[in-house]
Design a protein around this motif. Structure first.
Motif, PDB file in Angstrom:
ATOM      1  N   ASP A   1     -51.938  82.299  38.403  1.00  0.00           N
ATOM      2  CA  ASP A   1     -51.193  82.335  37.153  1.00  0.00           C
ATOM      3  C   ASP A   1     -52.101  82.544  35.948  1.00  0.00           C
ATOM      4  O   ASP A   1     -51.725  82.250  34.820  1.00  0.00           O
ATOM      5  N   ALA A   2     -53.305  83.052  36.149  1.00  0.00           N
ATOM      6  CA  ALA A   2     -54.262  83.172  35.051  1.00  0.00           C
ATOM      7  C   ALA A   2     -53.708  84.018  33.913  1.00  0.00           C
ATOM      8  O   ALA A   2     -53.861  83.667  32.736  1.00  0.00           O
ATOM      9  N   ALA A   3     -53.065  85.156  34.233  1.00  0.00           N
ATOM     10  CA  ALA A   3     -52.537  86.027  33.182  1.00  0.00           C
ATOM     11  C   ALA A   3     -51.440  85.317  32.395  1.00  0.00           C
ATOM     12  O   ALA A   3     -51.393  85.408  31.161  1.00  0.00           O
ATOM     13  N   THR A   4     -50.571  84.611  33.100  1.00  0.00           N
ATOM     14  CA  THR A   4     -49.504  83.867  32.416  1.00  0.00           C
ATOM     15  C   THR A   4     -50.084  82.760  31.546  1.00  0.00           C
ATOM     16  O   THR A   4     -49.606  82.525  30.431  1.00  0.00           O
ATOM     17  N   LYS A   5     -51.117  82.095  32.019  1.00  0.00           N
ATOM     18  CA  LYS A   5     -51.731  81.013  31.237  1.00  0.00           C
ATOM     19  C   LYS A   5     -52.382  81.556  29.964  1.00  0.00           C
ATOM     20  O   LYS A   5     -52.344  80.912  28.915  1.00  0.00           O
ATOM     21  N   ARG A   6     -52.967  82.745  30.038  1.00  0.00           N
ATOM     22  CA  ARG A   6     -53.506  83.354  28.821  1.00  0.00           C
ATOM     23  C   ARG A   6     -52.395  83.644  27.826  1.00  0.00           C
ATOM     24  O   ARG A   6     -52.542  83.437  26.618  1.00  0.00           O
ATOM     25  N   GLN A   7     -51.246  84.123  28.334  1.00  0.00           N
ATOM     26  CA  GLN A   7     -50.105  84.359  27.453  1.00  0.00           C
ATOM     27  C   GLN A   7     -49.630  83.049  26.824  1.00  0.00           C
ATOM     28  O   GLN A   7     -49.309  83.007  25.629  1.00  0.00           O
ATOM     29  N   MET A   8     -49.578  81.988  27.610  1.00  0.00           N
ATOM     30  CA  MET A   8     -49.125  80.691  27.105  1.00  0.00           C
ATOM     31  C   MET A   8     -50.094  80.138  26.062  1.00  0.00           C
ATOM     32  O   MET A   8     -49.675  79.578  25.047  1.00  0.00           O
ATOM     33  N   PHE A   9     -51.378  80.300  26.314  1.00  0.00           N
ATOM     34  CA  PHE A   9     -52.390  79.833  25.364  1.00  0.00           C
ATOM     35  C   PHE A   9     -52.228  80.548  24.022  1.00  0.00           C
ATOM     36  O   PHE A   9     -52.214  79.913  22.960  1.00  0.00           O
ATOM     37  N   PHE A  10     -52.071  81.851  24.080  1.00  0.00           N
ATOM     38  CA  PHE A  10     -51.863  82.617  22.853  1.00  0.00           C
ATOM     39  C   PHE A  10     -50.564  82.221  22.161  1.00  0.00           C
ATOM     40  O   PHE A  10     -50.529  81.997  20.946  1.00  0.00           O
ATOM     41  N   ALA A  11     -49.473  82.105  22.926  1.00  0.00           N
ATOM     42  CA  ALA A  11     -48.172  81.777  22.336  1.00  0.00           C
ATOM     43  C   ALA A  11     -48.209  80.421  21.640  1.00  0.00           C
ATOM     44  O   ALA A  11     -47.641  80.252  20.553  1.00  0.00           O
ATOM     45  N   ALA A  12     -48.891  79.453  22.259  1.00  0.00           N
ATOM     46  CA  ALA A  12     -48.974  78.123  21.664  1.00  0.00           C
ATOM     47  C   ALA A  12     -49.801  78.133  20.386  1.00  0.00           C
ATOM     48  O   ALA A  12     -49.407  77.543  19.366  1.00  0.00           O
ATOM     49  N   LEU A  13     -50.947  78.810  20.399  1.00  0.00           N
ATOM     50  CA  LEU A  13     -51.760  78.897  19.190  1.00  0.00           C
ATOM     51  C   LEU A  13     -50.990  79.593  18.062  1.00  0.00           C
ATOM     52  O   LEU A  13     -51.067  79.185  16.899  1.00  0.00           O
ATOM     53  N   ALA A  14     -50.248  80.634  18.412  1.00  0.00           N
ATOM     54  CA  ALA A  14     -49.446  81.333  17.406  1.00  0.00           C
ATOM     55  C   ALA A  14     -48.376  80.409  16.842  1.00  0.00           C
ATOM     56  O   ALA A  14     -48.136  80.376  15.620  1.00  0.00           O
ATOM     57  N   GLY A  15     -47.729  79.641  17.710  1.00  0.00           N
ATOM     58  CA  GLY A  15     -46.700  78.712  17.249  1.00  0.00           C
ATOM     59  C   GLY A  15     -47.250  77.626  16.356  1.00  0.00           C
ATOM     60  O   GLY A  15     -46.574  77.159  15.432  1.00  0.00           O
TER      61      GLY A  15
END
Length: 600
Positions: free
Chosen positions: A496-510
């Motif tokens: 799930d590395a790609a999904t986790k990178r997306q989640m990390f970015f989404a959270a920082l943006a939020g």
């Protein structure tokens, strides 16, 4: 640790769900036996003033981990049950009795219901703001609990327990019932019980009586429903109240009470089999002449009725029956005071992973196991490992004990529970760079020990799991993250590395920690649609714009209607984190973001 000397996926959210104020409410599936599951009709809205309440300020950033429908109408022939028989005096007016028993100054208004004030850690009283009560009731009725997120569950419990103004368009007692029923489905039986008791009994509606009976069963305490028996029997009622009446009479302490009612119920066929036998055993608590032996025999289904009365009468339940019910029953079981620590422990780990139990409560339970006499069980071995994680003199030995705990469970929920179990032991270690740094940081943050985890910033390599979690948990620095910072995060070694990178970015943006230009670039690079527009995103954005913290959390729960974190999209996480951050729930937002990385 006291005993060890240290102390939605968005795609599934349809317009009809969000705009459902005019839709009929779907009740969650009943786990009561046949004939014990009809939903009572709602009562009409109560007359109440609707002043505009001024904001009382944001809720505390770091929430505490823990804050300390049912039966058929009609008699056996299907006819409406009449309370009065010829020549029987009319019952006293309940309102008159309540006024006599409780002075006016002590009576509680339905305009504001709850058990935790804002000063005690609850949300501000105007947390629902201008949201329509019917809209909120539909949302709460449709939340499929338990939620996939521990920290969102904790935030939702905080909402439901808070002393909140009743929103416009609904009866205060009915709205309290909807809140209590959601708490019960979440496994928060004790909080539901307290919420039900926060309403004066003379103001109960049929819907709140139903919720009170559910709370009584979930907590294994049928006596909770006793103050409501006369009120229930004075109206068309379901058959369960006949048995509740018998049990309350038996629990009254007056010799000979309850037995005749049970005998009459058996003769009339009000209930049969184990459902009647368990009621008779509860009666026998106060009348030893009516001792009953319970034989589960060929029973293939555990219901709330059977669970509640078995807990009340100290009747062991066959372990295989727990596989027939929702996980919430395990969460109820984790809090059952009549069960020993070894029996409660497997359920308690599940409850801790869900947020029903705190890290401290789980540690204390394993401390009881360690002090017990059964040292041969697997759980006793885990308790010894936990003790060693605190007491060993050498760091390597303490880390080895924690690894034993982390690696034992195979399921994701069990693995997360072990991180919670070791959180305070991890926090007691001095920071150092080693192979376990990421898991130690994850363990601390699973229990919300954010400031203690930040001591490890120098030990977490840039781009590692621990580094990313600390970046999300840091509520002090106000750091901004660049495109290279986000790309540095490797997402771990899982698939799930790609999904986790997306989640990390989404959270920082939020959280507002990426500037707009960089955010747009990264959204395109990582294929995260931050501009996604649908009925749910519009609803949660409006609630955040109006500073309606309670509404935001309820909508966040609606946006996570999935079995686990793999079903929650980065777009959903972005909207949830951004909305919670905007209404002052920054601590909760950050813990939810960290949890996304921990559990994927």
């Amino acid at each position: 640790m006291r005993r060890f000397n240290n102390k939605a996926a968005l795609g599934g959210v349809a317009l009809a769900l969000i705009a459902g104020a005019g839709l009929a409410q779907d009740r969650p599936e009943s786990i009561l036996p046949p004939g014990f599951n009809e939903t009572q009709p709602p009562s009409p809205p109560a007359d109440r003033p609707s002043p505009r309440v001024q904001p009382e300020g944001p809720a505390p950033a770091q929430p505490p981990e823990a804050v300390p429908g049912v039966l058929d109408d009609g008699d056996l022939s299907g006819n409406t049950v009449a309370d009065e028989e010829a020549g029987t005096p009319s019952p006293a007016d309940p309102a008159a009795l309540a006024a006599y028993e409780l002075p006016a100054y002590a009576r509680r208004s339905l305009a504001r219901v709850g058990i935790v004030s804002a000063a005690e850690g609850g949300l501000p009283a105007n947390g629902f703001g201008e949201s329509d009560g019917r809209f909120l009731e539909v949302l709460m009725a449709r939340i499929d609990a338990p939620l996939p997120s521990r920290w969102l569950s904790i935030a939702l419990r905080r909402v439901l327990a808070s002393q909140l103004d009743t929103p416009a368009g609904v009866n205060g007692a009915d709205f309290a019932a909807e809140r209590a029923w959601l708490l019960i489905r979440m496994g928060e039986a004790q909080v539901a019980r307290a919420l039900v008791q926060a309403v004066d009994t003379d103001k109960f509606t049929p819907k709140l009586r139903e919720a009170a009976l559910q709370a009584a069963l979930a907590t294994g305490d049928p006596a909770l429903a006793c103050p409501l028996v006369d009120q229930a029997l004075s109206q068309p009622h379901d058959r369960a109240w006949t048995l509740i009446n018998a049990m309350c009479a038996g629990l009254s302490g007056v010799a000979g009470q309850g037995g005749p009612q049970i005998t009459a119920a058996r003769r009339q066929g009000v209930a049969r089999g184990i459902d009647l036998s368990l009621a008779e055993k509860v009666v026998g608590i106060g009348d030893k002449r009516r001792a009953v032996t319970i034989e589960w025999g060929g029973e293939s289904q555990l219901t709330a009725w059977r669970y509640g009365l078995a807990m009340a009468s100290a009747t062991p339940i066959p372990e295989e029956l727990f596989a027939t019910v929702s996980p919430r029953v395990q969460f109820w079981r984790a809090q059952a005071p009549g069960l020993d620590a070894l029996t409660r422990a497997p359920a308690a780990e599940l409850a801790a992973a869900q947020g029903v139990l705190s890290s401290t409560a789980l540690i204390d339970l394993f401390g009881e196991i360690d002090e017990g006499e059964d040292g041969s069980s697997t759980l006793a071995g885990a308790a010894r490992d936990l003790r060693l994680a605190y007491s060993e003199a050498e760091r390597a030995a303490r880390l080895n004990a924690m690894r034993q705990l982390w690696d034992a469970p195979k399921a994701g929920r069990g693995q997360y529970a072990r991180l919670i179990l070791t959180a305070q032991a991890a926090a007691a270690l001095p920071p150092a760079i080693d192979a376990d740094t990421d898991r130690l940081i994850a363990s601390m943050l699973s229990a919300g020990l954010g400031h203690r985890a930040q001591r490890w910033r120098g030990a977490a390599a840039r781009g590692s799991e621990g580094w990313a979690m600390l970046a999300l948990a840091d509520d002090r620095s106000g750091a901004r993250f660049s495109r290279s910072d986000v790309r540095a995060y490797r997402g771990g070694t899982s698939g799930d590395a790609a999904t986790k990178r997306q989640m990390f970015f989404a959270a920082l943006a939020g959280l507002g920690q990426i500037d707009p230009g960089t955010m747009a670039t990264l959204a395109g690079d990582l294929q995260v649609d931050l501009g996604l527009d649908n009925s749910w995103t519009r609803a949660i954005d409006r609630a955040a714009a109006r500073d309606e913290a309670a509404t935001v959390i309820v909508l966040a729960a609606i946006g996570t209607q999935t079995a686990n974190w793999h079903g929650i999209s980065p777009e959903a996480l972005y909207r949830i984190v951004a909305a919670m951050h905007r209404v002052g729930l920054d601590g909760e937002a950050r813990m939810i973001a960290v949890e996304a990385l921990t559990r994927l």
